[in-house]
Scaffold this active site. Structure first.
Site, short mmCIF file in Angstrom:
data_model
loop_
_atom_site.label_atom_id
_atom_site.label_comp_id
_atom_site.label_asym_id
_atom_site.label_seq_id
_atom_site.Cartn_x
_atom_site.Cartn_y
_atom_site.Cartn_z
NE ARG A 161 -3.39 2.51 2.65
CZ ARG A 161 -3.28 3.45 3.60
NH1 ARG A 161 -2.46 3.27 4.62
NH2 ARG A 161 -4.01 4.54 3.54
CD GLN B 243 -5.25 7.98 9.40
OE1 GLN B 243 -4.76 6.93 9.74
NE2 GLN B 243 -4.79 9.13 9.87
CB SER C 122 -5.97 12.52 10.07
OG SER C 122 -6.06 11.34 10.84
CG ASN D 66 -5.36 3.69 8.38
OD1 ASN D 66 -5.43 2.65 7.74
ND2 ASN D 66 -5.09 4.86 7.84
CE1 TYR E 277 0.03 3.29 13.34
CE2 TYR E 277 -2.11 4.00 12.49
CZ TYR E 277 -0.76 3.71 12.29
OH TYR E 277 -0.22 3.84 11.03
CD GLU F 121 -1.82 4.21 7.97
OE1 GLU F 121 -1.61 4.68 9.12
OE2 GLU F 121 -1.98 4.92 6.97
C1 GBH Z 1 -1.36 7.40 10.79
O1 GBH Z 1 -2.42 8.04 11.43
C2 GBH Z 1 -1.07 8.08 9.45
O2 GBH Z 1 -1.98 7.64 8.47
C3 GBH Z 1 0.34 7.80 8.97
O3 GBH Z 1 0.64 8.64 7.90
C4 GBH Z 1 1.31 7.99 10.11
O4 GBH Z 1 2.61 7.77 9.70
C5 GBH Z 1 0.92 7.04 11.23
O5 GBH Z 1 -0.32 7.43 11.70
C6 GBH Z 1 1.88 7.02 12.42
O6 GBH Z 1 2.00 8.27 13.00
O7 GBH Z 1 0.90 14.00 17.79
O8 GBH Z 1 -0.71 14.06 19.59
O9 GBH Z 1 -1.06 15.42 17.62
C7 GBH Z 1 -2.84 7.47 12.66
C8 GBH Z 1 -3.73 8.45 13.42
C9 GBH Z 1 -3.79 10.78 13.98
C10 GBH Z 1 -2.19 9.32 15.00
C11 GBH Z 1 -2.97 11.99 14.39
C12 GBH Z 1 -1.37 10.51 15.42
C13 GBH Z 1 -1.42 12.85 16.03
C14 GBH Z 1 -1.41 12.86 17.51
N1 GBH Z 1 -2.95 9.62 13.81
N2 GBH Z 1 -2.23 11.68 15.61
S1 GBH Z 1 -0.51 14.18 18.16
#
Ligand code: GBH
Length: 505
Positions: free
Chosen positions: A98, A188, A191, A329, A331, A397
């Site tokens: 991807r 996303q 986001s 996605n 996490y 993801e």
């Molecule tokens: C993913 O989003 C993205 O799709 C990808 O590009 C990225 O590399 C990956 O996360 C890992 O970071 O720093 O407290 O402001 C996952 C959801 C939403 C998680 C925004 C991080 C920022 C939190 N993301 N969030 S903060």
């Protein structure tokens, strides 16, 4: 005789230890992949006629917002080293890759009037290299990097952005429809719209409270138009699937108090259902709970109408059912509490109106927002099945961040636990077609720069060729793909993935 008894004894004990008597296994048609995105890996930000993206502009203007100061000007230089990337995919043995196409690389003005041959050449090469080795390309059309020239026209809050995206999608579909069978329109929307516009954490940085919802409406419609375009013009002949990736973390109440349970429902409404309901529910439209809350607050704040825009019956119809699969996605999980501060200024965050904490027993990654709570993936799956009638899912993801270092045992442990949770979700009826690790290699983690490493491969950003080296997790993932099972304590004998023999797996 003694020996025989001994053997029988071992057998019985052995069977008893597996009283469940079931080694859960990924079926042979379950697919495994890895993911990256254009801005985060390609580099070559101004090379061969590429246009400027909103992230180029944001980071060049505000270098201090990046933790370690490293922006995506070079990143992993995948623009030059894509063959090495594909070699890594072969080393891992993944079914698919991807990656995303950079809109400003191929259409520097944002519009189809100007098509950048050399930009397209890069994707031609990458796709052909993948197909040469039987690796399926899964292409994301938009992963955060809007052409700056479209931002200058208002970006995603301009309703015309719906048509801009459709035009861009048409150019890309026309070009790659015979080679690419898996498409993800947008990465996303939440986001793009609620972190970026709302929190000033991501580019661009705009007016809060209104822009989040205008953006959400336009991004979802842009997705739906691209979906319908594919459905009408390409699907019969080329039989591809088109989906969208949503950032879907799980949310549980911080405790069992009624107010926190209710706050959690509100949180899920804004972070899950606002984005899923228009596409996957039977009735379509934004969820009524969210509509009510935003309408009420907007009125209190003195707006003449709700800050959440209305979807017309035509738009509701366009959106409903506009996806062949839901990309998830996932996490982490968050714990939700009511918030006592009553922020008067309108914003998405204020509308949700909750405070978020992470479980204090959960293992912490290198990213402040990311702790390990594998049960959340299971619970999220059940929630989606119940509320959206067993959607077809790709995990597009999932990943874990560490400091640099090749013996990334915390990533291995996190991956195993989440895959076990996924196996349980599948056993309970979740319709998951594939799982994708974020990320193939360390890359530019937006504002975190390279201070948080998500890669199965470590990248030496100081070296001239951005040298990539397999971590322990890469070998463990390879083994999982090969055996289809998750073992608790298998460890590779060495970390040289290229020379790893089949009998060592
Ligand atoms: C993913 O989003 C993205 O799709 C990808 O590009 C990225 O590399 C990956 O996360 C890992 O970071 O720093 O407290 O402001 C996952 C959801 C939403 C998680 C925004 C991080 C920022 C939190 N993301 N969030 S903060």
């Amino acid at each position: 005789m003694k020996l025989l008894w001994c053997l029988i004894y071992i057998c019985i004990i052995g069977v008893e230890a597996w009283s469940d008597n079931r080694q859960r296994k990924f079926s042979n048609d379950f697919k495994f992949g890895v993911s990256t995105s254009a801005y985060q890996v390609e580099g070559a930000w101004n090379v061969d006629g590429k246009g400027e993206s909103i992230w180029d502009r944001y980071f060049h203007d505000n270098p201090k917002v990046i933790t370690d100061g490293r922006n995506g000007d070079e990143a992993c230089d995948s623009y030059y080293y894509y063959k090495r990337d594909v070699e890594m995919l072969r080393e891992l043995g993944v079914d698919y890759y991807r990656f995303s196409i950079s809109w400003p690389r191929v259409l520097p003005s944002g519009f189809p009037n100007e098509q950048n041959k050399l930009g397209f050449q890069y994707y031609d090469n990458l796709i052909d290299e993948l197909l040469k080795y039987n690796i399926t390309p899964m292409v994301t059309l938009y992963h955060f990097d809007l052409p700056q020239k479209l931002q200058d026209l208002g970006g995603w809050v301009n309703p015309l952005s719906v048509d801009w995206f459709e035009d861009y999608a048409k150019v890309v579909f026309d070009k790659y429809t015979s080679k690419v069978k898996y498409w993800i329109t947008v990465n996303q929307p939440n986001s793009i719209c609620t972190s970026a516009y709302g929190e000033a954490a991501m580019a661009p940085v705009l007016n809060k409270g209104v822009s989040e919802y205008e953006c959400t409406k336009n991004v979802l419609l842009a997705h739906a138009k691209a979906y319908r375009l594919y459905e009408k013009e390409y699907k019969n002949k080329y039989k591809g699937s088109v989906g969208i990736s949503m950032s879907l973390n799980w949310a549980d109440p911080a405790d069992n108090s009624t107010e926190n349970v209710e706050a959690t429902e509100v949180f899920r409404g804004f972070n899950i259902d606002l984005f899923l309901n228009p596409i996957w529910s039977k009735t379509g439209d934004f969820p009524s709970t969210v509509k009510k809350i935003v309408a009420k607050k907007s009125k209190q704040q003195g707006f003449s109408e709700s800050r959440l825009p209305v979807l017309s019956p035509k738009e509701i119809k366009l959106l409903r059912g506009s996806a062949d699969f839901l990309g998830i996605n996932h996490y982490t999980t968050v714990l939700v509490k009511t918030s006592d501060e009553d922020v008067q200024s309108p914003s998405f965050v204020n509308d949700v109106g909750v405070e978020i904490v992470l479980g204090d027993k959960w293992k912490q990654s290198q990213s402040a927002w990311l702790r390990s709570a594998p049960y959340g993936l299971y619970k999220l799956s059940i929630y989606l099945n119940q509320n959206y009638d067993y959607p077809t899912i790709f995990i597009t993801e999932h990943g874990w961040s560490t400091k640099p270092g090749l013996r990334d045992r915390s990533r291995v442990e996190n991956m195993r636990q989440y895959l076990n949770a996924l196996l349980l979700a599948i056993e309970d009826g979740t319709n998951v077609k594939g799982y994708t690790v974020w990320s193939l290699m360390d890359n530019v983690e937006w504002q975190a720069g390279t201070s948080e490493r998500f890669g199965l491969y470590e990248v030496d950003f100081e070296s001239k060729d951005k040298k990539r080296t397999a971590r322990m997790s890469a070998l463990v993932y390879k083994r999982i793909i090969d055996t289809r099972i998750v073992e608790e304590d298998w460890e590779p004998k060495h970390l040289n993935i290229a020379t790893l023999q089949r009998d060592e797996l």
